[in-house]
Design an enzyme around this catalytic site. Structure first.
Site, PDB file in Angstrom:
ATOM      1  N   PHE A  29     -75.769   2.686 141.009  1.00 51.89           N
ATOM      2  CA  PHE A  29     -75.567   2.069 142.312  1.00 51.89           C
ATOM      3  C   PHE A  29     -75.430   0.551 142.217  1.00 51.89           C
ATOM      4  CE2 PHE A  29     -77.617   6.021 143.903  1.00 51.89           C
ATOM      5  CZ  PHE A  29     -76.632   6.395 144.792  1.00 51.89           C
ATOM      6  N   GLN A  95     -83.442  11.816 136.770  1.00 53.42           N
ATOM      7  CA  GLN A  95     -82.978  11.459 138.106  1.00 53.42           C
ATOM      8  C   GLN A  95     -81.459  11.598 138.198  1.00 53.42           C
ATOM      9  OE1 GLN A  95     -85.295   7.627 137.495  1.00 53.42           O
ATOM     10  NE2 GLN A  95     -85.443   7.791 139.717  1.00 53.42           N
ATOM     11  N   ASP A  98     -75.581  14.226 136.587  1.00 53.63           N
ATOM     12  CA  ASP A  98     -74.320  14.390 135.866  1.00 53.63           C
ATOM     13  C   ASP A  98     -74.292  15.549 134.881  1.00 53.63           C
ATOM     14  OD1 ASP A  98     -75.719  13.333 133.540  1.00 53.63           O
ATOM     15  OD2 ASP A  98     -75.374  11.332 134.368  1.00 53.63           O
ATOM     16  N   HIS A 113     -83.186  15.279 141.208  1.00 52.08           N
ATOM     17  CA  HIS A 113     -82.253  14.854 142.249  1.00 52.08           C
ATOM     18  C   HIS A 113     -81.076  15.814 142.388  1.00 52.08           C
ATOM     19  CE1 HIS A 113     -83.709  10.376 142.142  1.00 52.08           C
ATOM     20  NE2 HIS A 113     -84.553  11.194 142.731  1.00 52.08           N
TER      21      HIS A 113
END
Length: 241
Positions: A29, A95, A98, A113
């Site tokens: 992010f 977390q 992918d 997540h």
């Protein structure tokens, strides 16, 4: 020093964040440019945004899927998989969504997540694998009931999956060493896992480019890229028969 810390403090559990995957070309992010220059993550990665404009959310996730299509496990993923294979790593909490830890060969992976490897229908709970989702873009609908599918990741405004969080907490509590890789340790409730380890007498090792709130409580802190650090660590580990 990291290799010796892992060898001497068993069981060891890993906790990974976005920094474990940036060397595979997946921005976090905080990275400038790329898809994050086109989208505000808080507008396209929240459950409210999904209910308000699923088209916009899937426009964003279609780009994420394109990035992942070319991504491959890096040295950090491979090193963690090898540590597990050699018996030095009990499990891996991530977390990341992918799927690169599994692709590298890690077997016991707790995805707190969620995962972008599938989408899920909020109406009938049908899970649809990524390959089928990609064929249904730009706005994938559930093949069972026709409702719009949601990426099977935890969005802002959603609770983390209880089973995954409970397992992650238990692993952190039982760990003699919690090895944090590529996480800022700022996103809760995962950021509380090191406290679970430390409160029960376990130790903490951190490999992250930037400082974290736990640096002063860690037995070892390495501010360096995850891939090169863990590759060197594995090279220094003794091989088990």
């Amino acid at each position: 020093m990291l290799a010796e810390l892992i060898r001497a403090n068993q069981p060891c559990v890993a906790l990974t964040g976005a920094g474990a995957s940036t060397e595979s070309g997946i921005p976090d992010f905080r990275s400038a440019g790329g898809i994050w220059a086109q989208f505000d993550p808080y507008e396209v990665a929240s459950i409210e945004a999904f209910h308000r404009s699923p088209e916009r959310v899937w426009e964003f996730y279609a780009l994420r899927l394109q990035v992942l299509a070319d991504a491959r496990p890096n040295e950090a993923h491979r090193a963690l998989a090898l540590l597990e294979q050699e018996g030095f790593l009990r499990a891996l909490i991530t977390q990341n969504v992918d799927g690169l830890h599994a692709a590298a060969g890690s077997r016991d992976v707790i995805e707190v997540h969620g995962t972008i490897a599938r989408a899920r229908c909020l109406a009938c709970r049908t899970a649809v694998p990524r390959a089928e989702v990609e064929e249904l873009l730009p706005l994938p609908h559930c093949p069972r009931c026709g409702e719009v599918l949601k990426p099977d990741v935890v969005m802002f405004g959603e609770l983390l999956p209880v089973e995954a969080v409970d397992r992650a907490t238990a692993l952190a509590q039982e760990a003699a060493l919690l090895l944090v890789v590529g996480s800022s340790l700022e996103v809760w409730p995962v950021a509380g896992l090191p406290n679970e380890t430390l409160a029960r007498g376990g130790r903490l090792a951190i490999v992250n480019r930037d400082p974290t709130p736990y640096d002063d409580r860690a037995a070892l802190v390495v501010h360096a890229p995850a891939g090169t650090t863990l590759a060197a660590c594995v090279a220094a580990m003794p091989r088990r028969a």
